[in-house]
Write a protein that holds these residues in place. Structure first.
Motif, PDB file in Angstrom:
ATOM      1  N   PRO A  55      30.770 -53.197 -19.102  1.00 35.27           N
ATOM      2  CA  PRO A  55      31.357 -54.434 -18.585  1.00 35.27           C
ATOM      3  C   PRO A  55      30.998 -54.674 -17.124  1.00 35.27           C
ATOM      4  O   PRO A  55      30.792 -53.728 -16.360  1.00 35.27           O
ATOM      5  CB  PRO A  55      32.861 -54.187 -18.739  1.00 35.27           C
ATOM      6  CG  PRO A  55      32.992 -52.700 -18.569  1.00 35.27           C
ATOM      7  CD  PRO A  55      31.752 -52.106 -19.171  1.00 35.27           C
ATOM      8  N   VAL A  56      30.909 -55.944 -16.770  1.00 37.27           N
ATOM      9  CA  VAL A  56      30.725 -56.356 -15.379  1.00 37.27           C
ATOM     10  C   VAL A  56      31.824 -57.371 -15.094  1.00 37.27           C
ATOM     11  O   VAL A  56      31.799 -58.490 -15.610  1.00 37.27           O
ATOM     12  CB  VAL A  56      29.338 -56.991 -15.147  1.00 37.27           C
ATOM     13  CG1 VAL A  56      29.186 -57.404 -13.686  1.00 37.27           C
ATOM     14  CG2 VAL A  56      28.228 -56.037 -15.556  1.00 37.27           C
ATOM     15  N   CYS A  57      32.801 -56.995 -14.286  1.00 39.76           N
ATOM     16  CA  CYS A  57      33.965 -57.860 -14.086  1.00 39.76           C
ATOM     17  C   CYS A  57      33.730 -58.978 -13.081  1.00 39.76           C
ATOM     18  O   CYS A  57      34.433 -59.983 -13.099  1.00 39.76           O
ATOM     19  CB  CYS A  57      35.178 -57.029 -13.674  1.00 39.76           C
ATOM     20  SG  CYS A  57      35.897 -56.120 -15.062  1.00 39.76           S
ATOM     21  N   ASP A  58      32.751 -58.828 -12.196  1.00 34.97           N
ATOM     22  CA  ASP A  58      32.425 -59.909 -11.263  1.00 34.97           C
ATOM     23  C   ASP A  58      30.940 -59.846 -10.960  1.00 34.97           C
ATOM     24  O   ASP A  58      30.493 -59.051 -10.130  1.00 34.97           O
ATOM     25  CB  ASP A  58      33.228 -59.803  -9.974  1.00 34.97           C
ATOM     26  CG  ASP A  58      33.116 -61.070  -9.123  1.00 34.97           C
ATOM     27  OD1 ASP A  58      32.163 -61.850  -9.344  1.00 34.97           O
ATOM     28  OD2 ASP A  58      33.976 -61.284  -8.253  1.00 34.97           O
ATOM     29  N   ILE A  59      30.188 -60.687 -11.655  1.00 34.23           N
ATOM     30  CA  ILE A  59      28.733 -60.639 -11.550  1.00 34.23           C
ATOM     31  C   ILE A  59      28.232 -61.233 -10.238  1.00 34.23           C
ATOM     32  O   ILE A  59      27.050 -61.146  -9.917  1.00 34.23           O
ATOM     33  CB  ILE A  59      28.111 -61.347 -12.770  1.00 34.23           C
ATOM     34  CG1 ILE A  59      26.780 -60.692 -13.137  1.00 34.23           C
ATOM     35  CG2 ILE A  59      27.980 -62.848 -12.544  1.00 34.23           C
ATOM     36  CD1 ILE A  59      26.305 -61.018 -14.531  1.00 34.23           C
ATOM     37  N   THR A  60      29.141 -61.848  -9.461  1.00 31.10           N
ATOM     38  CA  THR A  60      28.753 -62.415  -8.172  1.00 31.10           C
ATOM     39  C   THR A  60      28.846 -61.401  -7.040  1.00 31.10           C
ATOM     40  O   THR A  60      28.497 -61.705  -5.908  1.00 31.10           O
ATOM     41  CB  THR A  60      29.615 -63.639  -7.821  1.00 31.10           C
ATOM     42  OG1 THR A  60      30.953 -63.202  -7.509  1.00 31.10           O
ATOM     43  CG2 THR A  60      29.658 -64.624  -8.970  1.00 31.10           C
TER      44      THR A  60
END
Length: 276
Positions: free
Chosen positions: A182-187
């Motif tokens: 998972p990537v919770c905040d790709i920014t």
């Protein structure tokens, strides 16, 4: 024809007079340029639609809780900048003494063209940064009798592109390499560990602009250390909950019998998730 949205000189305004493109939505200042009609019969309608899109975009961005800002572009200022750029490009002015064009307030431009076929409107809209990057585009067909609905539709798609979902599940397979997590905040900077035979390797990603960045890889797999890195680009669908990442890079592993390297393009699938 739909993809030639503005004259070359207006493009020069974006490239030569504007500030650098946004890093992420919190730095985005959006200006909606006057929409163009694909023919004299649709010019007025296209201008009106562009104005409606601007108003709808303010609401759409607010509804998404997005920190991007919408500003109104001054046609007189655009004309002034255009005249100055044309004068400088004509060679009639000494570049050493030429006055720099006034910068545009916006760092992100929305440009559109509209045509009509019977009872339907055909539209093409693109979002570009003032450093020349195309950030997103959308196109479609809509009922000509529902221009307010079309404005809301276009504004919603623009807002989704400017303020993309941040939480995704990333999956990539390349030979023995498997990235899955998972990537919770790709920014923001994030990392994804290797799985299976590549457990122990970690890919660390650092965004540098909207939808792109750099990555490094490090760790030990198969009893040997790995190092490397490269760049990546992300594309997410504004209406669907899917996306993709393309990584281009090189890496090497150091073993007791020598150092071995490889370079490749790795394709990853993104699936929308909700993080706690």
């Amino acid at each position: 024809m739909f993809r030639r949205l503005i004259p070359a000189a207006l493009a020069a305004i974006a490239l030569a007079a504007g500030p650098s493109g946004p890093a992420w939505a919190q730095d985005t200042i959006v200006g909606v340029q006057q929409f163009l009609g694909a023919g004299e019969a649709t010019e007025t309608m296209a201008r009106n639609l562009g104005a409606m899109v601007e108003s709808a975009l303010v609401r759409a961005i607010s509804d998404r809780g997005c920190p991007a800002e919408v500003v109104t572009l001054d046609p007189e200022m655009i004309a002034k900048v255009l005249k100055e750029i044309e004068l400088q490009q004509s060679g009639a002015v000494d570049p050493a003494t030429a006055v720099a064009p006034d910068p545009l307030v916006a760092n992100t431009l929305v440009q559109g063209v509209v045509s009509q076929s019977g009872a339907e409107l055909i539209y093409f809209v693109e979002i570009v940064s003032t450093d020349g990057r195309r950030l997103a585009e959308t196109s479609g067909i809509h009922r000509a009798s529902d221009q307010f609905g079309l404005a809301d539709r276009i504004a919603g798609e623009i807002a989704a592109s400017l303020c993309p979902a941040r939480s995704w599940h990333l999956r990539a397979d390349y030979n023995d390499l498997v990235l899955d997590g998972p990537v919770c905040d790709i920014t923001k900077p994030f990392s994804v560990p290797g799985q299976g035979q590549t457990a122990g390797i970690v890919f660390s990603f650092t965004p540098t602009a909207v939808g792109q960045g750099t990555f490094t890889l490090s760790g030990t797999a198969g009893g040997v250390p790995w190092t490397g890195g490269g760049t990546y680009q992300i594309s997410t669908h504004s209406m669907l909950e899917t996306g993709s990442m393309v990584m281009q890079g090189a890496w090497q592993l150091t073993s007791p019998v020598g150092t071995f390297g490889d370079q490749a393009t790795i394709y990853a699938k993104l699936t929308r998730i909700t993080c706690p």
